[in-house]
Design an enzyme around this catalytic site. Structure first.
Site, PDB file in Angstrom:
ATOM      1  N   HIS A   1       0.834  -1.209   0.000  1.00  0.00           N
ATOM      2  CA  HIS A   1       0.000   0.000   0.000  1.00  0.00           C
ATOM      3  C   HIS A   1       0.872   1.264   0.000  1.00  0.00           C
ATOM      4  CE1 HIS A   1      -2.953  -2.619   2.515  1.00  0.00           C
ATOM      5  NE2 HIS A   1      -3.450  -2.551   1.284  1.00  0.00           N
TER       6      HIS A   1
ATOM      7  N   LYS B   1     -17.889  -5.805   7.416  1.00  0.00           N
ATOM      8  CA  LYS B   1     -16.696  -6.630   7.257  1.00  0.00           C
ATOM      9  C   LYS B   1     -16.088  -6.867   8.633  1.00  0.00           C
ATOM     10  CE  LYS B   1     -13.113  -6.721   3.708  1.00  0.00           C
ATOM     11  NZ  LYS B   1     -12.408  -5.911   2.727  1.00  0.00           N
TER      12      LYS B   1
ATOM     13  N   ARG C   1      -1.707  -6.506  -7.777  1.00  0.00           N
ATOM     14  CA  ARG C   1      -0.608  -7.395  -7.387  1.00  0.00           C
ATOM     15  C   ARG C   1      -0.426  -8.494  -8.406  1.00  0.00           C
ATOM     16  NH1 ARG C   1      -3.233  -8.082  -1.651  1.00  0.00           N
ATOM     17  NH2 ARG C   1      -4.909  -7.680  -3.103  1.00  0.00           N
TER      18      ARG C   1
ATOM     19  N   SER D   1      -2.851  -7.817   3.323  1.00  0.00           N
ATOM     20  CA  SER D   1      -3.122  -7.616   4.754  1.00  0.00           C
ATOM     21  C   SER D   1      -3.424  -8.958   5.419  1.00  0.00           C
ATOM     22  CB  SER D   1      -4.299  -6.649   4.937  1.00  0.00           C
ATOM     23  OG  SER D   1      -3.957  -5.376   4.435  1.00  0.00           O
TER      24      SER D   1
HETATM   25  P1  ADP Z   1      -9.625  -3.813  -0.319  1.00  0.00           P
HETATM   26  O1  ADP Z   1      -9.798  -2.425  -0.848  1.00  0.00           O
HETATM   27  O2  ADP Z   1     -10.021  -4.852  -1.313  1.00  0.00           O
HETATM   28  O3  ADP Z   1     -10.163  -4.036   1.058  1.00  0.00           O
HETATM   29  P2  ADP Z   1      -6.875  -3.479   0.567  1.00  0.00           P
HETATM   30  O4  ADP Z   1      -7.225  -2.488   1.599  1.00  0.00           O
HETATM   31  O5  ADP Z   1      -6.066  -4.624   1.030  1.00  0.00           O
HETATM   32  O6  ADP Z   1      -8.051  -4.062  -0.259  1.00  0.00           O
HETATM   33  O7  ADP Z   1      -6.050  -2.751  -0.590  1.00  0.00           O
HETATM   34  C1  ADP Z   1      -6.352  -1.478  -1.111  1.00  0.00           C
HETATM   35  C2  ADP Z   1      -5.739  -1.367  -2.488  1.00  0.00           C
HETATM   36  O8  ADP Z   1      -4.329  -1.656  -2.419  1.00  0.00           O
HETATM   37  C3  ADP Z   1      -6.316  -2.359  -3.506  1.00  0.00           C
HETATM   38  O9  ADP Z   1      -6.388  -1.721  -4.756  1.00  0.00           O
HETATM   39  C4  ADP Z   1      -5.299  -3.470  -3.556  1.00  0.00           C
HETATM   40  O10 ADP Z   1      -5.288  -4.125  -4.803  1.00  0.00           O
HETATM   41  C5  ADP Z   1      -4.009  -2.673  -3.355  1.00  0.00           C
HETATM   42  N1  ADP Z   1      -2.946  -3.534  -2.825  1.00  0.00           N
HETATM   43  C6  ADP Z   1      -3.020  -4.377  -1.784  1.00  0.00           C
HETATM   44  N2  ADP Z   1      -1.864  -5.029  -1.606  1.00  0.00           N
HETATM   45  C7  ADP Z   1      -1.014  -4.585  -2.567  1.00  0.00           C
HETATM   46  C8  ADP Z   1       0.351  -4.877  -2.940  1.00  0.00           C
HETATM   47  N3  ADP Z   1       1.074  -5.786  -2.277  1.00  0.00           N
HETATM   48  N4  ADP Z   1       0.871  -4.220  -3.997  1.00  0.00           N
HETATM   49  C9  ADP Z   1       0.116  -3.324  -4.684  1.00  0.00           C
HETATM   50  N5  ADP Z   1      -1.154  -3.001  -4.401  1.00  0.00           N
HETATM   51  C10 ADP Z   1      -1.724  -3.620  -3.355  1.00  0.00           C
END
Ligand code: ADP
Length: 165
Positions: free
Chosen positions: A18, A42, A91, A129
């Site tokens: 992130h 969630k 990813r 996460s």
């Molecule tokens: P969500 O919005 O599905 O609950 P997250 O909070 O985990 O997901 O992630 C927020 C954004 O960050 C999403 O677009 C996700 O694809 C991206 N993201 C998560 N992990 C990575 C990573 N390792 N590298 C690049 N982008 C990531």
């Protein structure tokens, strides 16, 4: 014209993947709002306030980044704060299917906001996460995935017995 972008997510908790996307998006756009989705449905490990506090710390050295939380539809929040762009990260190929469908749905809801997908840095492609929480909970090594303060927060949360799933 200044371009504001929003980077929405659960950030439960924030990790290096992130942080990399936020840093790169902040170089492209004038202002980036990293927005925590306050989703009561969630079952999250950290509360919204905790996720916000960790994000604040993670983003502290990027000067055109702001951290906020929102509820309801992401596209409505983006519109409300005057964002023209929604930033997301990709990813692996499996992310694409979901991101593609979300981007199309959002296009349908509001044609004035564009989704921009940034490809992960290869060093972070395996980080999610969920993986971070699983490994940290089982006492594994997570220094390549999260900053020390996030690791400390996970350990405190586990010790307090108030963690969600
Ligand atoms: P969500 O919005 O599905 O609950 P997250 O909070 O985990 O997901 O992630 C927020 C954004 O960050 C999403 O677009 C996700 O694809 C991206 N993201 C998560 N992990 C990575 C990573 N390792 N590298 C690049 N982008 C990531």
């Amino acid at each position: 014209m200044l371009i504001r972008a929003v980077f929405p997510g659960s950030f439960d908790p924030v990790h290096f993947g992130h942080m990399d996307i936020a840093r790169r998006a902040a170089r492209i756009f004038d202002e980036l709002v990293v927005a925590v989705y306050d989703n009561p449905q969630k079952n999250l490990f950290f509360t919204t306030e905790e996720r916000l506090a960790l994000l604040e710390e993670a983003m502290a050295d990027i000067k055109n980044v702001k951290v906020a939380s929102y509820s309801g539809l992401t596209i409505n929040y983006a519109d409300k704060i005057g964002a023209k762009v929604m930033v997301r990260g990709l990813r692996v190929f499996a992310d694409f299917d979901n991101e593609f469908r979300m981007a199309l749905a959002n296009q349908e809801l509001n044609k004035n906001i564009e989704t921009v997908e940034l490809i992960t840095d290869h060093r972070y492609t395996f980080i999610s996460s969920t993986t971070v929480k699983e490994i940290a909970t089982l006492g594994g090594e997570v220094t390549a995935m999260i900053p020390q303060f996030v690791e400390d927060a996970i350990r405190r949360k586990i010790a307090s017995g108030t963690a969600g799933n």
